[in-house]
Design a protein around this motif. Sequence first.
Motif, PDB file in Angstrom:
ATOM      1  N   PHE A 245     -28.751  33.070  43.591  1.00 52.17           N
ATOM      2  CA  PHE A 245     -29.902  33.037  44.506  1.00 52.17           C
ATOM      3  C   PHE A 245     -29.794  31.850  45.473  1.00 52.17           C
ATOM      4  O   PHE A 245     -30.054  31.990  46.664  1.00 52.17           O
ATOM      5  CB  PHE A 245     -31.215  32.953  43.725  1.00 52.17           C
ATOM      6  CG  PHE A 245     -31.614  34.236  43.038  1.00 52.17           C
ATOM      7  CD1 PHE A 245     -31.174  35.465  43.504  1.00 52.17           C
ATOM      8  CD2 PHE A 245     -32.454  34.221  41.927  1.00 52.17           C
ATOM      9  CE1 PHE A 245     -31.539  36.654  42.876  1.00 52.17           C
ATOM     10  CE2 PHE A 245     -32.833  35.393  41.294  1.00 52.17           C
ATOM     11  CZ  PHE A 245     -32.369  36.607  41.768  1.00 52.17           C
ATOM     12  N   ARG A 246     -29.427  30.668  44.946  1.00 47.01           N
ATOM     13  CA  ARG A 246     -29.319  29.488  45.830  1.00 47.01           C
ATOM     14  C   ARG A 246     -28.258  29.708  46.904  1.00 47.01           C
ATOM     15  O   ARG A 246     -28.430  29.309  48.053  1.00 47.01           O
ATOM     16  CB  ARG A 246     -28.996  28.225  45.015  1.00 47.01           C
ATOM     17  CG  ARG A 246     -30.244  27.510  44.500  1.00 47.01           C
ATOM     18  CD  ARG A 246     -29.920  26.187  43.832  1.00 47.01           C
ATOM     19  NE  ARG A 246     -29.249  26.389  42.568  1.00 47.01           N
ATOM     20  CZ  ARG A 246     -29.885  26.711  41.429  1.00 47.01           C
ATOM     21  NH1 ARG A 246     -31.189  26.804  41.403  1.00 47.01           N
ATOM     22  NH2 ARG A 246     -29.213  26.909  40.321  1.00 47.01           N
ATOM     23  N   TRP A 247     -27.162  30.364  46.528  1.00 44.83           N
ATOM     24  CA  TRP A 247     -26.101  30.680  47.497  1.00 44.83           C
ATOM     25  C   TRP A 247     -26.689  31.506  48.647  1.00 44.83           C
ATOM     26  O   TRP A 247     -26.432  31.247  49.813  1.00 44.83           O
ATOM     27  CB  TRP A 247     -24.998  31.456  46.754  1.00 44.83           C
ATOM     28  CG  TRP A 247     -23.744  31.722  47.538  1.00 44.83           C
ATOM     29  CD1 TRP A 247     -22.618  30.959  47.537  1.00 44.83           C
ATOM     30  CD2 TRP A 247     -23.494  32.830  48.432  1.00 44.83           C
ATOM     31  NE1 TRP A 247     -21.680  31.520  48.372  1.00 44.83           N
ATOM     32  CE2 TRP A 247     -22.184  32.656  48.932  1.00 44.83           C
ATOM     33  CE3 TRP A 247     -24.232  33.932  48.867  1.00 44.83           C
ATOM     34  CZ2 TRP A 247     -21.602  33.546  49.833  1.00 44.83           C
ATOM     35  CZ3 TRP A 247     -23.648  34.824  49.771  1.00 44.83           C
ATOM     36  CH2 TRP A 247     -22.349  34.626  50.241  1.00 44.83           C
TER      37      TRP A 247
ATOM     38  N   ASP B 118     -26.023  32.755  32.330  1.00 46.34           N
ATOM     39  CA  ASP B 118     -26.877  31.571  32.232  1.00 46.34           C
ATOM     40  C   ASP B 118     -28.105  31.785  33.127  1.00 46.34           C
ATOM     41  O   ASP B 118     -27.983  32.218  34.262  1.00 46.34           O
ATOM     42  CB  ASP B 118     -25.956  30.402  32.648  1.00 46.34           C
ATOM     43  CG  ASP B 118     -26.608  29.218  33.295  1.00 46.34           C
ATOM     44  OD1 ASP B 118     -27.832  29.090  33.252  1.00 46.34           O
ATOM     45  OD2 ASP B 118     -25.844  28.397  33.835  1.00 46.34           O
ATOM     46  N   GLY B 119     -29.281  31.561  32.576  1.00 42.74           N
ATOM     47  CA  GLY B 119     -30.505  31.737  33.371  1.00 42.74           C
ATOM     48  C   GLY B 119     -30.986  33.180  33.401  1.00 42.74           C
ATOM     49  O   GLY B 119     -31.793  33.552  34.250  1.00 42.74           O
ATOM     50  N   PHE B 120     -30.510  33.967  32.494  1.00 47.69           N
ATOM     51  CA  PHE B 120     -30.861  35.379  32.415  1.00 47.69           C
ATOM     52  C   PHE B 120     -30.630  35.816  30.972  1.00 47.69           C
ATOM     53  O   PHE B 120     -29.625  35.395  30.383  1.00 47.69           O
ATOM     54  CB  PHE B 120     -29.975  36.196  33.352  1.00 47.69           C
ATOM     55  CG  PHE B 120     -30.146  37.680  33.208  1.00 47.69           C
ATOM     56  CD1 PHE B 120     -31.072  38.359  33.976  1.00 47.69           C
ATOM     57  CD2 PHE B 120     -29.384  38.400  32.278  1.00 47.69           C
ATOM     58  CE1 PHE B 120     -31.240  39.735  33.828  1.00 47.69           C
ATOM     59  CE2 PHE B 120     -29.561  39.759  32.122  1.00 47.69           C
ATOM     60  CZ  PHE B 120     -30.483  40.427  32.907  1.00 47.69           C
ATOM     61  N   PRO B 121     -31.446  36.628  30.353  1.00 47.64           N
ATOM     62  CA  PRO B 121     -32.688  37.198  30.867  1.00 47.64           C
ATOM     63  C   PRO B 121     -33.868  36.229  30.722  1.00 47.64           C
ATOM     64  O   PRO B 121     -33.868  35.383  29.850  1.00 47.64           O
ATOM     65  CB  PRO B 121     -32.908  38.409  29.958  1.00 47.64           C
ATOM     66  CG  PRO B 121     -32.219  38.069  28.684  1.00 47.64           C
ATOM     67  CD  PRO B 121     -31.093  37.154  29.028  1.00 47.64           C
ATOM     68  N   ARG B 122     -34.845  36.400  31.604  1.00 50.15           N
ATOM     69  CA  ARG B 122     -36.038  35.573  31.546  1.00 50.15           C
ATOM     70  C   ARG B 122     -37.299  36.408  31.385  1.00 50.15           C
ATOM     71  O   ARG B 122     -38.402  35.891  31.552  1.00 50.15           O
ATOM     72  CB  ARG B 122     -36.148  34.725  32.801  1.00 50.15           C
ATOM     73  CG  ARG B 122     -35.289  33.472  32.732  1.00 50.15           C
ATOM     74  CD  ARG B 122     -35.605  32.597  33.901  1.00 50.15           C
ATOM     75  NE  ARG B 122     -34.913  31.355  33.856  1.00 50.15           N
ATOM     76  CZ  ARG B 122     -34.422  30.753  34.926  1.00 50.15           C
ATOM     77  NH1 ARG B 122     -34.553  31.295  36.114  1.00 50.15           N
ATOM     78  NH2 ARG B 122     -33.827  29.603  34.814  1.00 50.15           N
ATOM     79  N   SER B 123     -37.147  37.669  31.131  1.00 52.32           N
ATOM     80  CA  SER B 123     -38.325  38.488  30.793  1.00 52.32           C
ATOM     81  C   SER B 123     -37.851  39.539  29.802  1.00 52.32           C
ATOM     82  O   SER B 123     -36.642  39.795  29.676  1.00 52.32           O
ATOM     83  CB  SER B 123     -38.905  39.172  32.040  1.00 52.32           C
ATOM     84  OG  SER B 123     -38.043  40.201  32.463  1.00 52.32           O
TER      85      SER B 123
ATOM     86  N   GLY C 158     -41.291  27.583  41.969  1.00 51.22           N
ATOM     87  CA  GLY C 158     -40.982  27.509  40.533  1.00 51.22           C
ATOM     88  C   GLY C 158     -41.346  28.783  39.786  1.00 51.22           C
ATOM     89  O   GLY C 158     -41.418  28.787  38.564  1.00 51.22           O
ATOM     90  N   GLU C 159     -41.586  29.874  40.555  1.00 52.05           N
ATOM     91  CA  GLU C 159     -41.951  31.124  39.886  1.00 52.05           C
ATOM     92  C   GLU C 159     -40.705  31.973  39.629  1.00 52.05           C
ATOM     93  O   GLU C 159     -39.632  31.665  40.130  1.00 52.05           O
ATOM     94  CB  GLU C 159     -42.931  31.900  40.774  1.00 52.05           C
ATOM     95  CG  GLU C 159     -44.303  31.243  40.769  1.00 52.05           C
ATOM     96  CD  GLU C 159     -45.150  31.685  41.944  1.00 52.05           C
ATOM     97  OE1 GLU C 159     -44.750  32.639  42.639  1.00 52.05           O
ATOM     98  OE2 GLU C 159     -46.187  31.044  42.161  1.00 52.05           O
ATOM     99  N   LEU C 160     -40.906  33.060  38.883  1.00 51.89           N
ATOM    100  CA  LEU C 160     -39.764  33.922  38.589  1.00 51.89           C
ATOM    101  C   LEU C 160     -39.631  35.030  39.629  1.00 51.89           C
ATOM    102  O   LEU C 160     -40.629  35.621  40.052  1.00 51.89           O
ATOM    103  CB  LEU C 160     -39.927  34.562  37.206  1.00 51.89           C
ATOM    104  CG  LEU C 160     -39.726  33.640  36.016  1.00 51.89           C
ATOM    105  CD1 LEU C 160     -39.870  34.419  34.721  1.00 51.89           C
ATOM    106  CD2 LEU C 160     -38.375  32.945  36.061  1.00 51.89           C
TER     107      LEU C 160
HETATM  108  P1  AMP Z   1     -32.247  28.197  37.632  1.00 51.51           P
HETATM  109  O1  AMP Z   1     -31.146  27.598  38.437  1.00 51.51           O
HETATM  110  O2  AMP Z   1     -31.750  29.015  36.487  1.00 51.51           O
HETATM  111  O3  AMP Z   1     -33.254  27.151  37.220  1.00 51.51           O
HETATM  112  O4  AMP Z   1     -33.033  29.230  38.578  1.00 51.51           O
HETATM  113  C1  AMP Z   1     -33.685  28.771  39.731  1.00 51.51           C
HETATM  114  C2  AMP Z   1     -34.762  29.771  40.131  1.00 51.51           C
HETATM  115  O5  AMP Z   1     -34.167  31.056  40.406  1.00 51.51           O
HETATM  116  C3  AMP Z   1     -35.817  30.049  39.083  1.00 51.51           C
HETATM  117  O6  AMP Z   1     -36.855  29.070  39.079  1.00 51.51           O
HETATM  118  C4  AMP Z   1     -36.310  31.423  39.523  1.00 51.51           C
HETATM  119  O7  AMP Z   1     -37.162  31.336  40.650  1.00 51.51           O
HETATM  120  C5  AMP Z   1     -35.021  32.111  39.973  1.00 51.51           C
HETATM  121  N1  AMP Z   1     -34.352  32.798  38.853  1.00 51.51           N
HETATM  122  C6  AMP Z   1     -33.143  32.500  38.297  1.00 51.51           C
HETATM  123  N2  AMP Z   1     -32.840  33.357  37.297  1.00 51.51           N
HETATM  124  C7  AMP Z   1     -33.883  34.208  37.201  1.00 51.51           C
HETATM  125  C8  AMP Z   1     -34.205  35.315  36.344  1.00 51.51           C
HETATM  126  N3  AMP Z   1     -33.368  35.722  35.370  1.00 51.51           N
HETATM  127  N4  AMP Z   1     -35.392  35.961  36.531  1.00 51.51           N
HETATM  128  C9  AMP Z   1     -36.248  35.585  37.494  1.00 51.51           C
HETATM  129  N5  AMP Z   1     -36.025  34.545  38.330  1.00 51.51           N
HETATM  130  C10 AMP Z   1     -34.857  33.852  38.201  1.00 51.51           C
END
Ligand code: AMP
Length: 222
Positions: A36-38, A85-90, A57-59
Amino acid sequence: MRKYVIMGVQGSGKGTQAALLARDLDLVHMSVGDIFRWHVQRHTKLGAQVRRIMAAGELVGDDLVESTVRERLGMHDWNYGFIVDGFPRSRRQAEFFLESYDIDAVIHLDLPDGEVRRRVLARRICSRCGLDYNLIAHRPREEGRCDVCGGDLVSREDDTEEALAIRLREYHTKADPILELFRGKEFVVTVDARPDKLAVQREIRSHLGLPALAGKASVPLG
Ligand code: AMP
């Protein structure tokens, strides 16, 4: 072929631990946040869809996350496996993932909220080359300046007290049921994330039955 998921609150070191495993075992390291950051940095259509949600800071919504994960893993460049990494979050993301891929283990890095706050608020990133720093564990040689390219060090847009409080709340309400789901399938390996990064890595490897980390394990990863 090894397929791992690494879970833990922001600042628990999941990116660092995932990178150590990925580099040593030749795994593809997929971080949804990095993807996403990319896109945000390059002002793509996806970037425009997620920028504000991330900054708050939301999902990001499950549909968008699911299609991003499908697309990345659909590249099939992971001959030796992957670590996500960073998945799954729901719960929905977890269910989709379980239906689509056979997972070997879920590595759960456990860190108390007070320690999360201390670590996250000390994070810095180079505005030019993207290298990660931490004012506690990995300080730059010159304050505010990247050791590698000389760029300005800045906080991530979402590393504020307010955004962190939202992320922590979201994390606990969302991650706990996911861990339960994975625990039901006996996938979860819980590791204390407070010790230094190599000690945490040793612990993960011993739980997963992997050989000790070889070679240049001490190269800082941020
Ligand atoms: P992170 O670098 O993992 O802290 O992710 C940064 C931001 O990207 C999070 O605060 C969310 O807004 C979004 N994000 C990353 N991974 C997910 C995910 N699996 N589900 C929903 N949002 C995500």
